[in-house]
Design an enzyme around this catalytic site. Structure first.
Site, mmCIF file in Angstrom:
data_model
loop_
_atom_site.group_PDB
_atom_site.id
_atom_site.type_symbol
_atom_site.label_atom_id
_atom_site.label_comp_id
_atom_site.label_asym_id
_atom_site.label_seq_id
_atom_site.Cartn_x
_atom_site.Cartn_y
_atom_site.Cartn_z
ATOM 1 N N GLU A 251 0.808 -1.226 0.000
ATOM 2 C CA GLU A 251 0.000 0.000 0.000
ATOM 3 C C GLU A 251 0.833 1.264 0.000
ATOM 4 O OE1 GLU A 251 -0.849 -2.719 1.656
ATOM 5 O OE2 GLU A 251 -2.858 -3.152 0.894
ATOM 6 N N HIS B 124 -11.037 -4.416 9.606
ATOM 7 C CA HIS B 124 -11.549 -4.232 8.247
ATOM 8 C C HIS B 124 -12.859 -3.449 8.241
ATOM 9 C CE1 HIS B 124 -8.531 -7.054 7.023
ATOM 10 N NE2 HIS B 124 -9.014 -7.247 5.830
HETATM 11 C C1 TPP Z 1 -2.615 -4.521 4.131
HETATM 12 C C2 TPP Z 1 -3.630 -5.366 3.448
HETATM 13 N N1 TPP Z 1 -3.799 -5.272 2.116
HETATM 14 C C3 TPP Z 1 -4.691 -6.034 1.482
HETATM 15 C C4 TPP Z 1 -5.447 -6.937 2.171
HETATM 16 C C5 TPP Z 1 -6.437 -7.832 1.425
HETATM 17 N N2 TPP Z 1 -5.928 -9.210 1.397
HETATM 18 C C6 TPP Z 1 -6.284 -10.093 2.319
HETATM 19 S S1 TPP Z 1 -5.494 -11.558 2.151
HETATM 20 C C7 TPP Z 1 -4.657 -11.013 0.791
HETATM 21 C C8 TPP Z 1 -3.699 -11.928 0.094
HETATM 22 C C9 TPP Z 1 -2.582 -12.399 0.966
HETATM 23 O O1 TPP Z 1 -1.857 -13.403 0.327
HETATM 24 P P1 TPP Z 1 -0.747 -14.272 1.053
HETATM 25 O O2 TPP Z 1 0.081 -13.392 1.931
HETATM 26 O O3 TPP Z 1 -0.038 -15.031 0.023
HETATM 27 O O4 TPP Z 1 -1.545 -15.241 2.038
HETATM 28 P P2 TPP Z 1 -2.541 -16.421 1.686
HETATM 29 O O5 TPP Z 1 -3.921 -15.838 1.657
HETATM 30 O O6 TPP Z 1 -2.141 -17.012 0.391
HETATM 31 O O7 TPP Z 1 -2.434 -17.395 2.810
HETATM 32 C C10 TPP Z 1 -5.005 -9.692 0.501
HETATM 33 C C11 TPP Z 1 -4.479 -8.925 -0.629
HETATM 34 C C12 TPP Z 1 -5.279 -6.991 3.568
HETATM 35 N N3 TPP Z 1 -6.006 -7.788 4.333
HETATM 36 N N4 TPP Z 1 -4.357 -6.212 4.173
#
Ligand code: TPP
Ligand code: TPP
Ligand code: MG
Ligand code: MG
Lengths: 343, 328, 343, 328
Positions: free
Chosen positions: B62, B131
């Site tokens: 971000e 959130h």
């Molecule tokens: C700072 C932030 N940006 C965006 C999000 C939205 N979001 C939630 S999970 C996610 C993907 C995360 O991927 P990863 O770290 O690979 O974990 P996984 O879900 O694959 O276990 C996103 C973009 C968030 N929760 N927090």
């Protein structure tokens, strides 16, 4: 390298069967609208990653993760009833219904919680590990972080802090190939995620096939021992999410390439099957025990659903407001004033 | 004139798409805007239409999203950078408030920063505390940026177009709860339909009480107005639409007629929208005040997961009606 | 590798002499309270870092840096008068007195500015480079960043973004040993800062002795060419700050170890002397020209001080408010309303 | 009672030092707090006295500072984490508002988070736009954390001690301009002198107008009160001391007496302290209002470098006096 005993392997099987049953039940309950909300991130497919690595911990060690936290909670021995009740937002939930799926935790199990802001829990992990260093304890903080999260500033600052302060953290990158819909290659300049450790001078224990609990365990043992004695360690777990990012993920329905990819993982690298095959090849016919674990998982999860559904929702204004702050027990001596101090 | 109900999501999508068609310098960047087709489906089909150059998935970064948009805008592009939800824009507060909003000022006008930050805002749906925010007023605290928060489809369309075409940075927030909400858009809508920055709108006329709101608050205000009408109370609903700059003149005009006011917002109650509006009103409209100005906002608590208490924390039409009745 | 011509070397000398004179004059003016405020971060000691690397750029390339920006501004050819006037907060300053020492910029020179929040300019650099990629131009964005700043989340996210988008950025880490009072070793787990590039799969051009403008130039040439064709590059410049972190830095007065360290750098690795020796050894007696450059520097800086002091301060409410926003020239068609849309 | 003038910087230093002596779990972390002896010299000598274990220099990593303090506090320590200036805490908004303030809530009380974030706040001295904020109200928007902002040495001492001993997270801001300012501290001060969280203070009594302020605003209010006294106007100065929770009862009590109020703050004017106080006042004290409530704050502009216009943007006693005169 200590290889796991028969007893351990069977217990891992028990854990993995329980997680799978729990997660698939959650999924069904969500479709049936018996679990509500927008977020539900399942650990199906990841089981060996958590089970194999946490087997390397001792009771006084710490664990923290992101929102994909159900499996971690169950491995640590949290009561499935309380976990399922939390999914349903019940008073009997482990977080009293306040946290939901993304915010499981248990102080009694040194489980410091699941967190919803990507990367947000990483400095918390550093802080928890700092407490150990501060008090001269050698407890390790095992920290799970997604592949996508490694691209966030939190990751960078937290790993660097752990390096300069020699904090006993094992940073486990659970690389399941995607952050939501974004492949690792499209999100990260460095696609071998364990190599990010180089930026912090942190010891890397490389990349592990995390569908194989035994391999996970072998590396985790080394990393935990290292962290306990020396300082932070990084491991990359290569795994896969069977249920997509979360319940809102429709990619696997919409895209043939993704459903084919999923199929391949399930057919060739299914962690429960890999463990089962390993146990069977080592210890002959243990089919009865495994079947009993599976049956137990079904029974336990069914009981947890019944328990959760029978539980009450928090509903009063008091329920809403409770635990925003902790009551302070300070004794305030009478204040004194010596004037405004301006002249 | 002929009109058709369109979901706000679609109106935003249409505005953004038309602007990208119109101006090659407009591009979209953000998490999951391309291949995933947008978390809220606003950029559905964009990747296919405009390609990867103009529809750019970003990592979960971000700070970089916030800051790269500033650099690209200074250099002459017109980025529309999306924060998947405004909660994640907390991580970009420095990029937004200290860079986007100030670069022009501290170089005394040398650069302009024609960017739009889009962010889905609001709560409900058990997204839980971290959130669940509608913190637009916090961002609107800082001069140098504009803040727009539409309450219906047509406004969203016209406000987003203006935000993209204006040469200043704009934070444009979209209430998640309003995305699927249909509201009328005329069939023969002009592609240059632009709503001026800082211009509020009367969403309902009435002489008995003024309800001041924005975004989702407007819905609650309108619902409350209909409930009040049953009791013969005619509420005027002022939709400010922009939190910066504020169209206070419109509020004053209404208040001079009604002499009573309730402010409705989705945000947390302290140091927020209600305070700003009430403070202005009592100062400038003191002689017109027949009763104290009331505020309806979320309860002062982090948002819980569990459905019933989450709803308890949320403002709603009933709370607005109660507040109005206290001052009639 | 193209080696710099005599003409170039002499011009570098001119630039470095000008910077040194400018900075030392700023320092004196600050002590005399003719420059006011709390922040003033001088480039003395860093001269070869900026001069050698920017010599590898062409006119259409871009430059951006942090608050230690005076030297960069002068190298790019900004008028010393306007720069000095900015130090004094005058209307004739390059930022109209609004920005001060930390916020110099010049659109005409493709100088995108100095920035005061550590790391805050790094994503801006990515955005500026994105514009070039977007339009298919091959202009490079040269970005200076301090050693301390490499530990900030901005660094991580920006470098990673440059990697996945193949942005033409040359990231120059100016490692002067300290972020304020913190040695690199105490702040960064990885002390060879160029190795941080590994975390992003970015090409590293290694570590350079940045007190030697020729070495700086040689590596910059390669990195710029690489960035122009392929994508981001990292270089680590090892340098030293002669005047401490900024004018509030009292460490060099208070600590013997630090003043000894400074002395050693000045005696053994003084960038202006190194360049002078090199020119002399290559081109024999050019003492006259060098002396003329030194005299010019004195004159130019003296004139800039006179100009700045003779200039007016912004003072009106209008001066204060101007340029918060740019006037918009949109034609607003009449609004139409089709009702509230609720029923 | 015997008292001596002490600079606020020294009072804070003394409070922090005594708390570290008293409780081994209290430790300090932040940029330049140890070897550099603290950017504002608050931790001068701490490294020598308490060692590197308890006085921890951090990298320039505000997100990690903000978040590591949360983890350490959950685990049982009592971190006092310093943001060199509050401007840099923008980078830690998520750690502060989404983690420190909410961890207790979303785990329904499982953890407590006994931490203090210290941050130097305010502007002046030509620090320029990105380093010139007093944005305490923005942080106080979020429930789950307390926000304390002392205006003099004794308050700073007692408030910081309370903040450290309380089991909740506290954001404690220190006006840079007040650091060197001497104000009296009694010689026989008790080391357990604690000022309750959320308790305001009357800094001057008067019956004609109430000036509500905090931190540096109190100085301007007191200066204005002395100017006003020359004209026979007696101002009561209410120092709220804490922005969360707010001691509105104290304001109401004063207002019932004076029926007039001017709010003074160092911050930007919109969506800020003045709005919140004015909105509460008009709502609860409507029948006591003899005049509109006025707000004095910084001008609505990013802060410039150049000295004269910087001063022009700043509130001061004269502006407070003018505001009072408008409503007398
Ligand atoms: C700072 C932030 N940006 C965006 C999000 C939205 N979001 C939630 S999970 C996610 C993907 C995360 O991927 P990863 O770290 O690979 O974990 P996984 O879900 O694959 O276990 C996103 C973009 C968030 N929760 N927090
Ligand atoms: C985000 C942020 N945190 C802290 C500061 C205060 N600060 C200003 S400069 C500086 C040191 C930076 O060191 P480095 O990056 O090595 O650059 P150098 O000053 O050595 O050129 C610090 C901590 C700041 N301006 N911004
Ligand atoms: Mg992932
Ligand atoms: Mg440095």
């Amino acid at each position: 390298m200590a290889s796991p005993s028969k007893e351990m392997l069977l217990d891992w099987y028990r854990q993995m069967a329980l997680i799978r049953e729990f997660e698939e039940t959650c999924h069904r309950l969500y479709e049936e609208k018996r679990i509500t909300g927008v977020y539900l991130h399942l650990y199906s497919g990841h089981e060996a990653s958590g089970v194999g690595s946490m087997a390397a911990l001792r009771k006084s060690d710490h664990v923290i993760t992101a929102y994909r936290d159900h499996g971690i909670a169950l491995i640590l021995g949290m009561d499935p009833k309380a976990v399922m009740a939390e999914m349903m937002g019940k008073k009997t939930g482990s977080s009293g219904g306040k946290g939901g799926s993304m915010h499981l935790a248990s102080k009694d199990h040194n489980f410091w919680g699941g967190y919803a802001i990507v990367g947000g829990h990483l400095p918390l992990a550093a802080g928890i590990a700092l407490e150990a260093r501060y008090r001269g304890k050698d407890d390790v903080t095992m920290t799970y972080v997604g592949d996508g999260a490694t691209n966030n500033g939190y990751f960078h600052e937290s790993l660097n802090m752990s390096a300069i302060w020699d904090l006993p953290v094992v940073w486990i990158i659970e690389n399941n190939g995607y952050g939501m819909g974004t492949e690792v290659e499209r999100a990260s300049g460095q696609i071998e995620l364990h190599r990010k450790a180089e930026a912090y001078g942190i010891k890397s224990f490389g990349r592990v096939d995390a569908q194989n609990a035994l391999e996970v365990y072998a590396v985790a043992l080394k990393a935990v021992a290292y962290a306990r004695e020396k300082g932070p360690a990084v491991i990359e777990h290569v795994t896969y999410r069977y249920r997509g990012h979360g319940v809102s993920d429709k990619q696997y329905d919409a895209r043939d390439d993704m459903s084919a990819e999923l199929k391949e993982w399930v057919e060739k690298r299914e962690p429960i099957k890999i463990l089962r095959d390993c146990i069977k090849s080592k210890y002959g016919d243990v089919g009865d025990i495994l079947a009993r674990h599976e049956a137990d998982a079904e029974r336990i999860v069914a009981e947890s659903v019944a328990f959760a559904e029978a539980s009450e929702m928090p509903s009063t204004y008091e329920d809403l407001m409770r635990n925003t702050y902790v009551a302070s027990e300070l004794v305030y001596k009478t204040e004194r004033s010596v004037g405004a101090g301006i002249d | 004139m002929a009109a058709r109900n369109v979901a706000m999501r679609e109106a935003i999508r249409r505005a953004l798409r038309e602007e990208m068609q119109r101006d090659e310098d407009v591009f979209v960047m953000g998490e999951e805007v391309a291949h995933w087709q947008g978390t809220h489906r606003v950029t559905r089909g964009f990747l296919e239409e405009f390609g990867e150059r103009r529809v750019r998935d970003t990592p979960i970064s971000e700070m970089a999203i916030g800051g790269a948009a500033v650099g690209a805008a200074m250099a002459g592009l017109r980025p529309v950078a999306e924060f998947m939800t405004i909660n994640f824009a907390f991580l970009a507060l420095d990029a937004i408030a200290n860079h986007a909003a100030k670069v022009r000022y501290f170089f005394d006008g040398m650069f302009k920063v024609p960017l739009v930050y889009r962010a889905a805002s609001g709560w409900g749906n058990q997204a839980t505390a971290s959130h669940s925010h509608a913190p637009e007023p916090i961002f609107a605290h800082f001069p140098g940026i504009y803040v727009g928060c539409p309450s219906n489809s047509l406004d969203a369309y016209g406000m987003l177009k203006t935000s993209i075409r204006d040469d200043n940075p704009v934070l444009f927030t979209e209430s998640i709860a309003l995305y699927p909400k249909p509201s009328p858009m005329p069939d023969d809508l002009d592609e240059d339909y632009l709503i001026p920055i800082g211009k509020g709108d009367i969403k309902r006329e009435g002489a008995d009480v003024t309800l001041v709101a924005y975004a989702r608050g407007v819905d609650w205000a309108l619902q409350a107005a209909r409930l009040l009408a049953r009791d013969g109370v005619e509420a005027e609903v002022v939709d400010l639409r922009w939190l910066r700059p504020l169209d206070m003149e419109l509020v004053y005009k209404s208040f001079k007629k009604t002499n009573r006011c309730v402010i409705v917002e989705e945000s947390l109650p302290m140091y927020s929208f209600g305070g700003e509006i009430a403070a202005n009103l009592q100062e400038r409209m003191f002689d017109y005040m027949d009763a104290p100005i009331k505020r309806v906002a979320a309860e002062d608590v982090p948002l819980p997961y569990s459905k019933d208490i989450e709803l308890l924390a949320l403002p709603d039409a009933r709370k607005v009606v109660e507040a109005v009745k206290e001052i009639l």
